[in-house]
Design a protein around this motif. Structure first.
Motif, PDB file in Angstrom:
ATOM      1  N   ARG A 239       0.823  -1.198   0.000  1.00  0.00           N
ATOM      2  CA  ARG A 239       0.000   0.000   0.000  1.00  0.00           C
ATOM      3  C   ARG A 239       0.865   1.260   0.000  1.00  0.00           C
ATOM      4  O   ARG A 239       0.570   2.237  -0.699  1.00  0.00           O
ATOM      5  N   GLY A 240       1.951   1.230   0.766  1.00  0.00           N
ATOM      6  CA  GLY A 240       2.867   2.365   0.749  1.00  0.00           C
ATOM      7  C   GLY A 240       3.533   2.562  -0.599  1.00  0.00           C
ATOM      8  O   GLY A 240       3.692   3.692  -1.079  1.00  0.00           O
ATOM      9  N   LEU A 241       3.912   1.448  -1.249  1.00  0.00           N
ATOM     10  CA  LEU A 241       4.510   1.547  -2.574  1.00  0.00           C
ATOM     11  C   LEU A 241       3.507   2.093  -3.584  1.00  0.00           C
ATOM     12  O   LEU A 241       3.857   2.924  -4.438  1.00  0.00           O
ATOM     13  N   GLY A 242       2.260   1.646  -3.486  1.00  0.00           N
ATOM     14  CA  GLY A 242       1.234   2.170  -4.382  1.00  0.00           C
ATOM     15  C   GLY A 242       0.999   3.658  -4.175  1.00  0.00           C
ATOM     16  O   GLY A 242       0.829   4.414  -5.149  1.00  0.00           O
ATOM     17  N   ASN A 243       1.006   4.110  -2.919  1.00  0.00           N
ATOM     18  CA  ASN A 243       0.829   5.539  -2.654  1.00  0.00           C
ATOM     19  C   ASN A 243       2.011   6.351  -3.163  1.00  0.00           C
ATOM     20  O   ASN A 243       1.849   7.483  -3.645  1.00  0.00           O
ATOM     21  N   THR A 244       3.217   5.786  -3.076  1.00  0.00           N
ATOM     22  CA  THR A 244       4.392   6.469  -3.617  1.00  0.00           C
ATOM     23  C   THR A 244       4.284   6.633  -5.130  1.00  0.00           C
ATOM     24  O   THR A 244       4.534   7.723  -5.678  1.00  0.00           O
TER      25      THR A 244
ATOM     26  N   ASP B 128      11.913  12.433  -3.906  1.00  0.00           N
ATOM     27  CA  ASP B 128      11.345  13.416  -2.990  1.00  0.00           C
ATOM     28  C   ASP B 128       9.946  13.038  -2.506  1.00  0.00           C
ATOM     29  O   ASP B 128       9.431  13.677  -1.580  1.00  0.00           O
ATOM     30  N   THR B 129       9.317  12.037  -3.113  1.00  0.00           N
ATOM     31  CA  THR B 129       8.035  11.583  -2.573  1.00  0.00           C
ATOM     32  C   THR B 129       8.190  11.027  -1.158  1.00  0.00           C
ATOM     33  O   THR B 129       7.210  10.950  -0.413  1.00  0.00           O
TER      34      THR B 129
ATOM     35  N   TYR C 180       1.691  11.338   5.218  1.00  0.00           N
ATOM     36  CA  TYR C 180       1.203  10.663   4.024  1.00  0.00           C
ATOM     37  C   TYR C 180       1.745   9.242   4.032  1.00  0.00           C
ATOM     38  O   TYR C 180       2.943   9.017   4.177  1.00  0.00           O
ATOM     39  N   GLU C 181       0.902   8.260   3.867  1.00  0.00           N
ATOM     40  CA  GLU C 181       1.269   6.850   4.011  1.00  0.00           C
ATOM     41  C   GLU C 181       1.931   6.332   2.737  1.00  0.00           C
ATOM     42  O   GLU C 181       1.375   5.510   2.010  1.00  0.00           O
ATOM     43  N   GLU C 182       3.140   6.821   2.488  1.00  0.00           N
ATOM     44  CA  GLU C 182       3.881   6.343   1.322  1.00  0.00           C
ATOM     45  C   GLU C 182       4.833   5.232   1.758  1.00  0.00           C
ATOM     46  O   GLU C 182       4.743   4.721   2.868  1.00  0.00           O
ATOM     47  N   PHE C 183       5.749   4.855   0.871  1.00  0.00           N
ATOM     48  CA  PHE C 183       6.585   3.675   1.082  1.00  0.00           C
ATOM     49  C   PHE C 183       7.487   3.818   2.309  1.00  0.00           C
ATOM     50  O   PHE C 183       7.586   2.905   3.137  1.00  0.00           O
TER      51      PHE C 183
END
Length: 293
Positions: A74-79, A211-212, A220-223
């Motif tokens: 999910r974090g990879l998808g948000n990234t 920079d993401t 923000y729930e990124e990778f």
């Protein structure tokens, strides 16, 4: 030696002298020494990892849990979502600002220059925090907006420099044919500038991708945020190094994928007959003589 081979030798020695036997031997020693140092460094890092028990089953077993895998995916998808939005919007903003900077109208050119210089000078993290805290924007739009403003202003200078690098005679010939300014930009200048700008554009998109990771600072729930949640969970014995060893290769792989895509596009453009100059057929000597059939 043929003229073609002589021409190739001249091209190969235009920027530097061909090294002699002693220089080649010295370069070989430098290469062997550098390889040995890199191998020693890699061995020392592996020794430290084994010494601190970073490869124990207790620190790697959490990654076999379905919840942990779903969190990372999910974090990879948000990234990737934030990068997709930021890259497309940055390219559009860069094209608009570059067009403004190339405008013949001074007010438009001055306004575009002011925007480019301001957003280039502002740290991207400050812009993200300002949009998130002061303007009370949600994490994803705040992250995308900050990345777009910064990378778009940088790409604007890349586009402007690429267009100005096209030979001036191309522009003058297009105007002489009766083409309008929009047609000259769309059909003459931009296609030739894209090939020269492509490596720099991809490099800037790689910067946007990296920079993401700043999104975790605004929740923000990124990778990287997903990895931080895993590493800070006391139930998993703080597997910080294993998390880094999983996240880092994925970031590096995505950046290398972008570079490979740029290489593929450049190779495809070189093979495209529309981007190659049409060769003129050799002149027939008989046709140049008056009265010949």
């Amino acid at each position: 030696m043929t003229a073609h081979a002589l021409h190739g030798d001249l091209e190969s020695t235009a920027l530097y002298d061909i090294p002699g036997p002693r220089a080649r031997r010295r370069h070989l020693y430098y290469g062997i020494g550098s390889t040995v140092l890199l191998l020693l460094l890699a061995g020392w890092l592996l020794y430290l990892l084994f010494e601190t028990e970073q490869f124990t089953a207790a620190k790697w077993s959490p990654f076999t849990y379905a919840g942990i895998q779903e969190l990372l995916l999910r974090g990879l998808g948000n990234t990737l979502k934030a990068f997709a939005y930021a890259s497309v919007l940055s390219l559009l903003l860069g094209a608009v600002l570059a067009t403004g900077r190339l405008s013949v109208h001074p007010p438009v050119r001055w306004l575009a220059t002011l925007c480019v210089e301001f957003f280039r000078a502002m740290p991207v993290l400050v812009m993200i925090f300002f949009i998130f805290v002061a303007l009370k924007v949600q994490p994803l739009p705040a992250l995308v907006a900050g990345l777009t403003l910064y990378n778009g202003s940088v790409l604007a200078e890349v586009f402007r420099t690429g267009v100005n690098a096209v030979e001036r005679g191309q522009r003058e010939a297009a105007y002489a044919l009766g083409m309008r300014k929009t047609q000259v930009m769309s059909y003459v200048l931009a296609p030739q500038a894209v090939r020269a700008m492509l490596p720099t554009i991809i490099s800037q998109l790689v910067v946007a991708l990296k920079d993401t990771s700043l999104g975790y600072l605004i929740t923000y729930e990124e990778f990287l945020h997903a990895g931080k949640l895993i590493a800070s969970n006391l139930d998993y014995d703080l597997p910080f190094i294993p998390v880094v060893m999983i996240i880092s290769p994925i970031y590096i792989g995505m950046c290398m994928l972008l570079s490979w895509f740029a290489t593929w596009v450049a190779r495809r453009q070189r093979r495209n007959p529309q981007t190659q100059g049409a060769g003129e057929p050799p002149a027939d000597p008989a046709a140049m003589l008056p009265g010949t059939v």
